[in-house]
Design a protein around this motif. Sequence first.
Motif, PDB file in Angstrom:
ATOM      1  N   GLN A  31     -35.750  33.718 -48.534  1.00 25.14           N
ATOM      2  CA  GLN A  31     -34.982  33.944 -49.761  1.00 25.14           C
ATOM      3  C   GLN A  31     -34.884  35.439 -50.054  1.00 25.14           C
ATOM      4  O   GLN A  31     -33.811  35.945 -50.380  1.00 25.14           O
ATOM      5  CB  GLN A  31     -35.630  33.227 -50.946  1.00 25.14           C
ATOM      6  N   THR A  32     -36.002  36.137 -49.914  1.00 25.17           N
ATOM      7  CA  THR A  32     -36.002  37.583 -50.173  1.00 25.17           C
ATOM      8  C   THR A  32     -35.109  38.297 -49.162  1.00 25.17           C
ATOM      9  O   THR A  32     -34.323  39.177 -49.526  1.00 25.17           O
ATOM     10  CB  THR A  32     -37.434  38.144 -50.127  1.00 25.17           C
ATOM     11  N   ARG A  33     -35.202  37.906 -47.888  1.00 25.30           N
ATOM     12  CA  ARG A  33     -34.366  38.538 -46.857  1.00 25.30           C
ATOM     13  C   ARG A  33     -32.875  38.293 -47.126  1.00 25.30           C
ATOM     14  O   ARG A  33     -32.051  39.182 -46.933  1.00 25.30           O
ATOM     15  CB  ARG A  33     -34.747  38.025 -45.464  1.00 25.30           C
ATOM     16  N   ALA A  34     -32.529  37.094 -47.609  1.00 23.64           N
ATOM     17  CA  ALA A  34     -31.130  36.801 -47.949  1.00 23.64           C
ATOM     18  C   ALA A  34     -30.676  37.690 -49.110  1.00 23.64           C
ATOM     19  O   ALA A  34     -29.546  38.201 -49.112  1.00 23.64           O
ATOM     20  CB  ALA A  34     -30.968  35.327 -48.305  1.00 23.64           C
ATOM     21  N   SER A  35     -31.554  37.888 -50.082  1.00 23.18           N
ATOM     22  CA  SER A  35     -31.231  38.758 -51.216  1.00 23.18           C
ATOM     23  C   SER A  35     -31.067  40.197 -50.757  1.00 23.18           C
ATOM     24  O   SER A  35     -30.172  40.909 -51.230  1.00 23.18           O
ATOM     25  CB  SER A  35     -32.326  38.659 -52.280  1.00 23.18           C
ATOM     26  N   ILE A  36     -31.917  40.629 -49.838  1.00 19.24           N
ATOM     27  CA  ILE A  36     -31.803  41.983 -49.288  1.00 19.24           C
ATOM     28  C   ILE A  36     -30.459  42.145 -48.577  1.00 19.24           C
ATOM     29  O   ILE A  36     -29.762  43.140 -48.770  1.00 19.24           O
ATOM     30  CB  ILE A  36     -32.971  42.293 -48.319  1.00 19.24           C
ATOM     31  N   ARG A  37     -30.078  41.141 -47.757  1.00 20.59           N
ATOM     32  CA  ARG A  37     -28.792  41.212 -47.047  1.00 20.59           C
ATOM     33  C   ARG A  37     -27.628  41.323 -48.034  1.00 20.59           C
ATOM     34  O   ARG A  37     -26.699  42.098 -47.817  1.00 20.59           O
ATOM     35  CB  ARG A  37     -28.606  39.994 -46.124  1.00 20.59           C
ATOM     36  N   LYS A  38     -27.690  40.552 -49.117  1.00 21.19           N
ATOM     37  CA  LYS A  38     -26.623  40.598 -50.130  1.00 21.19           C
ATOM     38  C   LYS A  38     -26.540  41.995 -50.737  1.00 21.19           C
ATOM     39  O   LYS A  38     -25.456  42.561 -50.868  1.00 21.19           O
ATOM     40  CB  LYS A  38     -26.905  39.550 -51.212  1.00 21.19           C
ATOM     41  N   TYR A  39     -27.689  42.560 -51.088  1.00 21.80           N
ATOM     42  CA  TYR A  39     -27.707  43.910 -51.665  1.00 21.80           C
ATOM     43  C   TYR A  39     -27.170  44.922 -50.659  1.00 21.80           C
ATOM     44  O   TYR A  39     -26.362  45.789 -51.001  1.00 21.80           O
ATOM     45  CB  TYR A  39     -29.137  44.281 -52.084  1.00 21.80           C
ATOM     46  N   GLN A  40     -27.623  44.818 -49.407  1.00 22.68           N
ATOM     47  CA  GLN A  40     -27.185  45.762 -48.382  1.00 22.68           C
ATOM     48  C   GLN A  40     -25.667  45.710 -48.199  1.00 22.68           C
ATOM     49  O   GLN A  40     -25.018  46.749 -48.104  1.00 22.68           O
ATOM     50  CB  GLN A  40     -27.895  45.460 -47.047  1.00 22.68           C
ATOM     51  N   SER A  41     -25.098  44.505 -48.182  1.00 23.31           N
ATOM     52  CA  SER A  41     -23.647  44.406 -47.978  1.00 23.31           C
ATOM     53  C   SER A  41     -22.888  44.965 -49.176  1.00 23.31           C
ATOM     54  O   SER A  41     -21.839  45.587 -49.018  1.00 23.31           O
ATOM     55  CB  SER A  41     -23.233  42.965 -47.688  1.00 23.31           C
ATOM     56  N   GLN A  42     -23.432  44.801 -50.388  1.00 23.87           N
ATOM     57  CA  GLN A  42     -22.774  45.316 -51.595  1.00 23.87           C
ATOM     58  C   GLN A  42     -22.837  46.842 -51.682  1.00 23.87           C
ATOM     59  O   GLN A  42     -22.025  47.457 -52.366  1.00 23.87           O
ATOM     60  CB  GLN A  42     -23.426  44.721 -52.850  1.00 23.87           C
ATOM     61  N   HIS A  43     -23.824  47.439 -51.016  1.00 23.88           N
ATOM     62  CA  HIS A  43     -24.029  48.886 -51.130  1.00 23.88           C
ATOM     63  C   HIS A  43     -23.774  49.635 -49.818  1.00 23.88           C
ATOM     64  O   HIS A  43     -24.257  50.744 -49.628  1.00 23.88           O
ATOM     65  CB  HIS A  43     -25.435  49.161 -51.669  1.00 23.88           C
ATOM     66  N   THR A  48     -29.314  44.095 -42.486  1.00 24.78           N
ATOM     67  CA  THR A  48     -30.377  43.664 -41.579  1.00 24.78           C
ATOM     68  C   THR A  48     -31.283  42.607 -42.204  1.00 24.78           C
ATOM     69  O   THR A  48     -31.975  41.896 -41.491  1.00 24.78           O
ATOM     70  CB  THR A  48     -31.258  44.869 -41.191  1.00 24.78           C
ATOM     71  N   GLY A  49     -31.320  42.546 -43.529  1.00 19.08           N
ATOM     72  CA  GLY A  49     -32.261  41.649 -44.192  1.00 19.08           C
ATOM     73  C   GLY A  49     -33.677  42.187 -44.194  1.00 19.08           C
ATOM     74  O   GLY A  49     -34.599  41.532 -44.667  1.00 19.08           O
ATOM     75  N   GLU A  50     -33.837  43.398 -43.680  1.00 17.47           N
ATOM     76  CA  GLU A  50     -35.154  44.027 -43.643  1.00 17.47           C
ATOM     77  C   GLU A  50     -35.244  45.073 -44.749  1.00 17.47           C
ATOM     78  O   GLU A  50     -34.276  45.787 -45.007  1.00 17.47           O
ATOM     79  CB  GLU A  50     -35.389  44.710 -42.293  1.00 17.47           C
ATOM     80  N   PRO A  51     -36.408  45.192 -45.384  1.00 18.84           N
ATOM     81  CA  PRO A  51     -36.578  46.215 -46.423  1.00 18.84           C
ATOM     82  C   PRO A  51     -36.818  47.593 -45.802  1.00 18.84           C
ATOM     83  O   PRO A  51     -37.913  48.140 -45.854  1.00 18.84           O
ATOM     84  CB  PRO A  51     -37.796  45.712 -47.200  1.00 18.84           C
ATOM     85  N   ASP A  52     -35.772  48.138 -45.179  1.00 19.15           N
ATOM     86  CA  ASP A  52     -35.900  49.434 -44.502  1.00 19.15           C
ATOM     87  C   ASP A  52     -35.883  50.578 -45.519  1.00 19.15           C
ATOM     88  O   ASP A  52     -35.653  50.372 -46.704  1.00 19.15           O
ATOM     89  CB  ASP A  52     -34.801  49.595 -43.453  1.00 19.15           C
ATOM     90  N   LYS A  53     -36.121  51.778 -45.024  1.00 19.89           N
ATOM     91  CA  LYS A  53     -36.237  52.935 -45.909  1.00 19.89           C
ATOM     92  C   LYS A  53     -34.955  53.160 -46.718  1.00 19.89           C
ATOM     93  O   LYS A  53     -35.009  53.421 -47.920  1.00 19.89           O
ATOM     94  CB  LYS A  53     -36.590  54.188 -45.094  1.00 19.89           C
ATOM     95  N   ALA A  54     -33.796  53.039 -46.078  1.00 20.63           N
ATOM     96  CA  ALA A  54     -32.525  53.270 -46.772  1.00 20.63           C
ATOM     97  C   ALA A  54     -32.348  52.285 -47.934  1.00 20.63           C
ATOM     98  O   ALA A  54     -31.922  52.665 -49.024  1.00 20.63           O
ATOM     99  CB  ALA A  54     -31.363  53.154 -45.794  1.00 20.63           C
ATOM    100  N   THR A  55     -32.706  51.029 -47.694  1.00 19.65           N
ATOM    101  CA  THR A  55     -32.564  50.004 -48.734  1.00 19.65           C
ATOM    102  C   THR A  55     -33.544  50.260 -49.874  1.00 19.65           C
ATOM    103  O   THR A  55     -33.178  50.216 -51.052  1.00 19.65           O
ATOM    104  CB  THR A  55     -32.785  48.606 -48.136  1.00 19.65           C
ATOM    105  N   ASP A  57     -34.952  53.089 -50.673  1.00 16.07           N
ATOM    106  CA  ASP A  57     -34.558  54.322 -51.369  1.00 16.07           C
ATOM    107  C   ASP A  57     -33.415  54.044 -52.346  1.00 16.07           C
ATOM    108  O   ASP A  57     -33.427  54.514 -53.482  1.00 16.07           O
ATOM    109  CB  ASP A  57     -34.125  55.396 -50.368  1.00 16.07           C
ATOM    110  N   LYS A  58     -32.417  53.271 -51.906  1.00 10.95           N
ATOM    111  CA  LYS A  58     -31.260  52.969 -52.744  1.00 10.95           C
ATOM    112  C   LYS A  58     -31.677  52.165 -53.982  1.00 10.95           C
ATOM    113  O   LYS A  58     -31.139  52.357 -55.066  1.00 10.95           O
ATOM    114  CB  LYS A  58     -30.228  52.192 -51.919  1.00 10.95           C
ATOM    115  N   LEU A  59     -32.685  51.295 -53.811  1.00 10.45           N
ATOM    116  CA  LEU A  59     -33.200  50.490 -54.920  1.00 10.45           C
ATOM    117  C   LEU A  59     -34.190  51.279 -55.786  1.00 10.45           C
ATOM    118  O   LEU A  59     -34.578  50.815 -56.845  1.00 10.45           O
ATOM    119  CB  LEU A  59     -33.894  49.235 -54.385  1.00 10.45           C
ATOM    120  N   GLY A  60     -34.614  52.441 -55.298  1.00 10.66           N
ATOM    121  CA  GLY A  60     -35.590  53.232 -56.040  1.00 10.66           C
ATOM    122  C   GLY A  60     -37.006  52.698 -55.925  1.00 10.66           C
ATOM    123  O   GLY A  60     -37.827  52.884 -56.813  1.00 10.66           O
ATOM    124  N   VAL A  61     -37.290  52.024 -54.809  1.00 13.63           N
ATOM    125  CA  VAL A  61     -38.628  51.458 -54.585  1.00 13.63           C
ATOM    126  C   VAL A  61     -39.377  52.355 -53.609  1.00 13.63           C
ATOM    127  O   VAL A  61     -38.884  52.648 -52.527  1.00 13.63           O
ATOM    128  CB  VAL A  61     -38.528  50.024 -54.015  1.00 13.63           C
TER     129      VAL A  61
END
Length: 86
Positions: A31-43, A48-55, A57-61
């Motif tokens: 579920q979290t990976r699907a949410s990550i993919r949705k965020y990544q595609s919107q931004h 990738t569905g992975e919480p990589d550095k770019a993702t 950083d963009k989320l401010g985490v």
Amino acid sequence: VALSEATIKSLQEALNKQGIATNSDGVLNDQTRASIRKYQSQHHLPVTGEPDKATLDKLGVAARQSTAPGGQADQAQVGTAPGAQM
């Protein structure tokens, strides 16, 4: 790189604030990976569905790596120095 439970929870909370519903339980599951993919595609990030550095950083985490079992590395040291208890 394994992320700590606290970092994953921060990631999940950040996704929720962006309007992408996911459980904030600190578990990196499908579920979290699907949410990550949705965020990544919107931004316009690599989806990738992975919480990589770019993702993150963009989320401010801030990524905190898990170095101890059970995420003990994330426990904040509060109060006085060790051994100073009365």
